[in-house]
Scaffold this motif. Structure first.
Motif, PDB file in Angstrom:
ATOM      1  N   GLU A   1       0.826  -1.206   0.000  1.00 25.33           N
ATOM      2  CA  GLU A   1       0.000   0.000   0.000  1.00 25.33           C
ATOM      3  C   GLU A   1       0.861   1.257   0.000  1.00 25.33           C
ATOM      4  N   THR A   2       1.762   1.301  -0.968  1.00 23.29           N
ATOM      5  CA  THR A   2       2.648   2.447  -1.096  1.00 23.29           C
ATOM      6  C   THR A   2       2.852   2.735  -2.570  1.00 23.29           C
ATOM      7  N   THR A   3       3.735   3.632  -2.900  1.00 26.43           N
ATOM      8  CA  THR A   3       3.992   3.981  -4.293  1.00 26.43           C
ATOM      9  C   THR A   3       5.078   3.059  -4.864  1.00 26.43           C
ATOM     10  N   PRO A   4       5.104   2.880  -6.193  1.00 24.82           N
ATOM     11  CA  PRO A   4       6.170   2.078  -6.790  1.00 24.82           C
ATOM     12  C   PRO A   4       7.561   2.610  -6.462  1.00 24.82           C
ATOM     13  N   GLU A   5       7.687   3.944  -6.336  1.00 26.99           N
ATOM     14  CA  GLU A   5       8.999   4.521  -6.014  1.00 26.99           C
ATOM     15  C   GLU A   5       9.480   4.076  -4.632  1.00 26.99           C
ATOM     16  N   ILE A   6       8.574   4.102  -3.647  1.00 25.32           N
ATOM     17  CA  ILE A   6       8.957   3.690  -2.294  1.00 25.32           C
ATOM     18  C   ILE A   6       9.228   2.195  -2.250  1.00 25.32           C
ATOM     19  N   ALA A   7       8.390   1.403  -2.915  1.00 23.01           N
ATOM     20  CA  ALA A   7       8.611  -0.042  -2.953  1.00 23.01           C
ATOM     21  C   ALA A   7       9.932  -0.365  -3.633  1.00 23.01           C
ATOM     22  N   ALA A   8      10.258   0.359  -4.679  1.00 24.95           N
ATOM     23  CA  ALA A   8      11.520   0.128  -5.377  1.00 24.95           C
ATOM     24  C   ALA A   8      12.709   0.415  -4.473  1.00 24.95           C
ATOM     25  N   ALA A   9      12.606   1.467  -3.667  1.00 22.32           N
ATOM     26  CA  ALA A   9      13.695   1.792  -2.747  1.00 22.32           C
ATOM     27  C   ALA A   9      13.868   0.699  -1.700  1.00 22.32           C
ATOM     28  N   ARG A  10      12.764   0.111  -1.228  1.00 24.02           N
ATOM     29  CA  ARG A  10      12.853  -0.966  -0.238  1.00 24.02           C
ATOM     30  C   ARG A  10      13.452  -2.228  -0.835  1.00 24.02           C
ATOM     31  N   LEU A  11      13.119  -2.498  -2.097  1.00 25.29           N
ATOM     32  CA  LEU A  11      13.592  -3.728  -2.737  1.00 25.29           C
ATOM     33  C   LEU A  11      15.009  -3.608  -3.254  1.00 25.29           C
ATOM     34  N   PHE A  12      15.333  -2.462  -3.855  1.00 20.22           N
ATOM     35  CA  PHE A  12      16.585  -2.358  -4.604  1.00 20.22           C
ATOM     36  C   PHE A  12      17.490  -1.228  -4.149  1.00 20.22           C
ATOM     37  N   GLY A  13      17.134  -0.551  -3.063  1.00 21.56           N
ATOM     38  CA  GLY A  13      17.987   0.505  -2.565  1.00 21.56           C
ATOM     39  C   GLY A  13      17.892   1.763  -3.405  1.00 21.56           C
TER      40      GLY A  13
END
Length: 370
Positions: free
Chosen positions: A37-49
């Protein structure tokens, strides 16, 4: 005194990370964003730094679906174009389309509704010739044609459990990468190499209206007859600038192992000096078919970036061949409720089209037994 060795001897060169990874990471980020339940940008930062390239790529995808946006910054457009180009490079080992796209003419749709490619007829010819002193110079004209390629939508929808999306994390990128490369290559080549005419849904297959000749036989002399039979119609139509022979690995293996009466290999390396032009070998080519294309006349156009969307609501018809609409009073079967089953559906849409700019630039041989 010995020279001091270069530091390059101690530290290997850093491996370049291809921009094509952005395509797969983008898909993984969209899935993770929905479950978190977040934005793709935030999810991307969590997954790939802190992946600056991925951030830029996600911004391109977001802008591309906004009808108020008619242009992108130069750096963003270049990044998207390079990403798609490198994805085609990944497809090349298994895809005929990707290899032809690399040899022929390729553009992207960008903000343009359709792309027109100039083509020409074999006659009349706009050719100069020798003239005498003080003699009038002949005036000639060329027969030109415009091949317009409007967007044709290539799309896929798939469902997965929310547990799978959460548990796989960054590993989802590798799964998406492998499956997308293999399956996209198969679908593109199936459509590219068939004989179906173009319509409002799909481009024409290369073999539509192509000259196809039955194979002459299995002996080395018969193979030569087959090659000449494929070459003749293309040359007669004014082609031959960038010839590409397309075949199945079975035909390629047969040619490599074929020997003459003295036991010598006739074509020991078909990719180097086998015949006039280059060779594409792919399992996606139908067994028993040899195709010849003048790639100088092959034109293709595609979106700069595929679009990914994720949803956990709604009902979808789980049909992989002929899905039915769910809102026209029919009862499609089987269907699943994403909300009820706590599942996610991910959709990819890519606008793509291709065409031969001149007629007669494709021919082939069928019924091959060699």
């Amino acid at each position: 005194m010995n020279a001091v060795p270069s530091t390059l001897s101690y530290y290997p060169a850093r491996k370049r990370r291809t921009k094509a990874r952005l395509l797969f990471r983008s898909c993984a980020a969209h899935c993770a964003a929905f479950t978190q339940e977040t934005t793709p940008e935030i999810a991307a930062a969590r997954l790939f730094g802190n992946d600056a390239g991925l951030k830029s790529y996600l911004s391109i995808q977001r802008a591309a679906v906004d009808p108020a946006v008619t242009s992108l910054p130069d750096w963003a457009g270049s990044l998207a174009a390079e990403t798609w180009a490198e994805f085609l490079t990944l497809l090349q080992p298994v895809s005929v389309y990707a290899q032809l796209a690399a040899i022929g003419t390729r553009f992207d749709f960008d903000s343009v509704g359709k792309v027109s490619f100039p083509g020409r007829d074999s006659s009349p010819a706009l050719a100069g010739d020798f003239v005498g002193e003080n003699a009038p110079i002949p005036v000639k004209k060329a027969g030109l044609r415009a091949v317009s390629l409007p967007p044709r939508k290539m799309a896929v929808l798939s469902a997965l459990s929310s547990e799978m999306s959460r548990s796989t994390g960054g590993r989802l990128e590798k799964y998406i990468r492998d499956l997308m490369i293999e399956d996209t290559a198969r679908v593109l080549d199936t459509r590219l190499l068939d004989d179906v005419a173009a319509d409002a849904v799909r481009p024409a297959g290369l073999l539509n209206n192509a000259t196809l000749t039955p194979s002459a036989g299995t002996l080395p002399g018969d193979v030569i007859k087959d090659l000449k039979a494929a070459l003749a119609p293309v040359l007669a139509s004014g082609g031959g600038r960038r010839l590409v022979w397309i075949m199945n690995p079975i035909q390629a293996m047969s040619l490599v192992l074929q020997t003459d009466a003295g036991g010598r290999f006739v074509w020991p390396d078909i990719e180097r000096g086998f015949m006039l032009g280059s060779v594409i070998i792919s399992p996606n080519v139908p067994d028993g078919t040899l195709i010849l294309v003048d790639a100088a006349e092959f034109a293709t156009v595609a979106d700069v970036a595929p679009q990914f969307d994720v949803s956990d609501a709604g009902t979808i018809h789980m049909e992989d061949t002929a899905p039915e609409s769910l809102n026209d009073g029919t009862f499609a079967d089987p269907v699943i409720s994403l909300f009820q089953q706590d599942a996610l559906a991910i959709r990819m849409i890519q606008q793509i089209n291709w065409a031969m700019r001149r007629p007669g630039m494709v021919s082939g041989v069928t019924g091959i037994q060699w």
